[in-house]
Design a protein around this motif. Sequence first.
Motif, PDB file in Angstrom:
ATOM      1  N   ASN A 133       0.840  -1.182   0.000  1.00 60.84           N
ATOM      2  CA  ASN A 133       0.000   0.000   0.000  1.00 60.84           C
ATOM      3  C   ASN A 133       0.887   1.250   0.000  1.00 60.84           C
ATOM      4  OD1 ASN A 133       0.863   0.396   2.697  1.00 60.84           O
ATOM      5  ND2 ASN A 133      -0.830  -0.849   3.467  1.00 60.84           N
ATOM      6  N   ALA A 134       0.256   2.418   0.051  1.00 63.35           N
ATOM      7  CA  ALA A 134       1.009   3.669  -0.024  1.00 63.35           C
ATOM      8  C   ALA A 134       2.007   3.797   1.119  1.00 63.35           C
ATOM      9  CB  ALA A 134       0.040   4.851  -0.023  1.00 63.35           C
ATOM     10  N   ARG A 135       1.620   3.378   2.330  1.00 68.80           N
ATOM     11  CA  ARG A 135       2.533   3.472   3.463  1.00 68.80           C
ATOM     12  C   ARG A 135       3.717   2.521   3.292  1.00 68.80           C
ATOM     13  NH1 ARG A 135       4.780   6.949   6.767  1.00 68.80           N
ATOM     14  NH2 ARG A 135       5.200   6.124   8.858  1.00 68.80           N
ATOM     15  N   ASP A 136       3.476   1.330   2.760  1.00 68.60           N
ATOM     16  CA  ASP A 136       4.560   0.386   2.505  1.00 68.60           C
ATOM     17  C   ASP A 136       5.596   0.988   1.553  1.00 68.60           C
ATOM     18  OD1 ASP A 136       3.419  -1.576   4.093  1.00 68.60           O
ATOM     19  OD2 ASP A 136       2.325  -2.483   2.423  1.00 68.60           O
ATOM     20  N   ILE A 137       5.110   1.685   0.541  1.00 66.05           N
ATOM     21  CA  ILE A 137       6.018   2.298  -0.436  1.00 66.05           C
ATOM     22  C   ILE A 137       6.877   3.359   0.238  1.00 66.05           C
ATOM     23  CG2 ILE A 137       6.096   3.747  -2.511  1.00 66.05           C
ATOM     24  CD1 ILE A 137       3.590   2.222  -3.472  1.00 66.05           C
ATOM     25  N   GLU A 138       6.266   4.167   1.108  1.00 67.79           N
ATOM     26  CA  GLU A 138       7.024   5.174   1.855  1.00 67.79           C
ATOM     27  C   GLU A 138       8.110   4.523   2.708  1.00 67.79           C
ATOM     28  OE1 GLU A 138       4.883   9.243   3.050  1.00 67.79           O
ATOM     29  OE2 GLU A 138       3.880   7.478   3.867  1.00 67.79           O
ATOM     30  N   LEU A 153       6.032   5.743  -8.060  1.00 66.65           N
ATOM     31  CA  LEU A 153       4.766   5.764  -7.346  1.00 66.65           C
ATOM     32  C   LEU A 153       4.798   6.750  -6.178  1.00 66.65           C
ATOM     33  CD1 LEU A 153       3.972   1.951  -7.316  1.00 66.65           C
ATOM     34  CD2 LEU A 153       2.738   3.713  -8.581  1.00 66.65           C
ATOM     35  N   TYR A 154       5.934   6.807  -5.494  1.00 70.01           N
ATOM     36  CA  TYR A 154       6.067   7.735  -4.367  1.00 70.01           C
ATOM     37  C   TYR A 154       5.908   9.181  -4.844  1.00 70.01           C
ATOM     38  CZ  TYR A 154       8.135  10.387  -0.548  1.00 70.01           C
ATOM     39  OH  TYR A 154       8.355  11.311   0.449  1.00 70.01           O
ATOM     40  N   GLU A 178       4.364  10.241  -7.501  1.00 69.01           N
ATOM     41  CA  GLU A 178       2.977  10.463  -7.895  1.00 69.01           C
ATOM     42  C   GLU A 178       2.079  10.651  -6.669  1.00 69.01           C
ATOM     43  OE1 GLU A 178       1.558   7.454 -10.507  1.00 69.01           O
ATOM     44  OE2 GLU A 178       2.867   8.054 -12.164  1.00 69.01           O
ATOM     45  N   LEU A 179       2.326   9.882  -5.631  1.00 60.76           N
ATOM     46  CA  LEU A 179       1.559  10.033  -4.396  1.00 60.76           C
ATOM     47  C   LEU A 179       1.757  11.408  -3.777  1.00 60.76           C
ATOM     48  CD1 LEU A 179       2.120   6.531  -2.773  1.00 60.76           C
ATOM     49  CD2 LEU A 179      -0.100   7.500  -3.390  1.00 60.76           C
ATOM     50  N   GLN A 180       3.029  11.883  -3.788  1.00 61.06           N
ATOM     51  CA  GLN A 180       3.300  13.205  -3.248  1.00 61.06           C
ATOM     52  C   GLN A 180       2.594  14.283  -4.065  1.00 61.06           C
ATOM     53  OE1 GLN A 180       4.421  11.682  -0.355  1.00 61.06           O
ATOM     54  NE2 GLN A 180       5.255  13.742  -0.189  1.00 61.06           N
ATOM     55  N   LYS A 233      -1.078  14.219  -3.165  1.00 56.75           N
ATOM     56  CA  LYS A 233      -1.323  14.853  -1.863  1.00 56.75           C
ATOM     57  C   LYS A 233      -1.339  16.375  -1.989  1.00 56.75           C
ATOM     58  CE  LYS A 233       0.702  11.223   1.072  1.00 56.75           C
ATOM     59  NZ  LYS A 233       1.826  10.898   1.980  1.00 56.75           N
TER      60      LYS A 233
END
Length: 312
Positions: free
Chosen positions: A2-7, A71-72, A74-76, A79
Amino acid sequence: MNARDIEIFRAVMQGRTLRAAAEMLHVSQPALSKALRHCEDRLGFRLFQRTAGRLVPTAEAQAMLPEAERLYQELQGFKGFARDLGGHRGGLLRLGASSSLAVSLVPAALAALRREREAARLTLHLLPVRELADALLARRLDVGLALTPLALPGLESEVLGSVACVVLLPEGHPLAAEPVLRPALLAGAPEVGFAGWQDFGHSLDLAFEQEGVERRLAIEVGTTVSAVALVREGAGYAIVDGFACRTLPPGLVARPFVPEARRAVVMAHGPALGSSALMDRLRAILARLCAGPDGPAAQSARAPLAFTSGTQ
């Protein structure tokens, strides 16, 4: 993952120790270690080998890093986009416009909108009217702008204003000396224009018929941009919307066309989309640019008529 795992994975790859990664993520080392093991358990393979207090990435982890980084980022970005929406500073607006508007009125409107909403993400696509409607129905665009009605099932449209049409001529054309041009004066001269099966072309057919003159097209076009380019090359005159005067090339002149023919500026969107604050602001800016005989757009359209210079 998930997103947290990627972080977590990215932080550990950068820090190479739990302590460094925990400091980056502002969490405790035990909590980070537990989260990392849960992630590896779900994946079914190890991401790191624990060696002398350091975490050594496995081949699988090395292979995953480029995709995790993408992916990180893109997530940033997402946000930040959501944060700007919440603060009414940003937003996303995908705009399509037919050729004349895409090179005249719309750039002025988007520049004004950008000055107000610096965080907004704006895209502009130049499309023929039929493709514009298809893109709106497929939700590839949020807003469409044209000088032709977009009355199709599934689309909501409104008229924001209108502009008078003008006759474009090469500077040295014999008719360039006339202050106003009407069908009787244009009779016999080669025209670059829109055919009668198109809405605008049909309205011009009627204007010529009122004066007992038959319209004769030398070259048929589908966009104002094409018409302007052909007039510049000396292929004939063209009757186009006055917005074309905003970007009139050197060597061309514009004269008022009588009887007056006007083109309506139509804004369309899918009803399921609703209306965003960004869309509402664009609507207001466009309406102001289109407004009345003393509006900025009208003034820009009239300006080239007083001197020589130099879509549908």
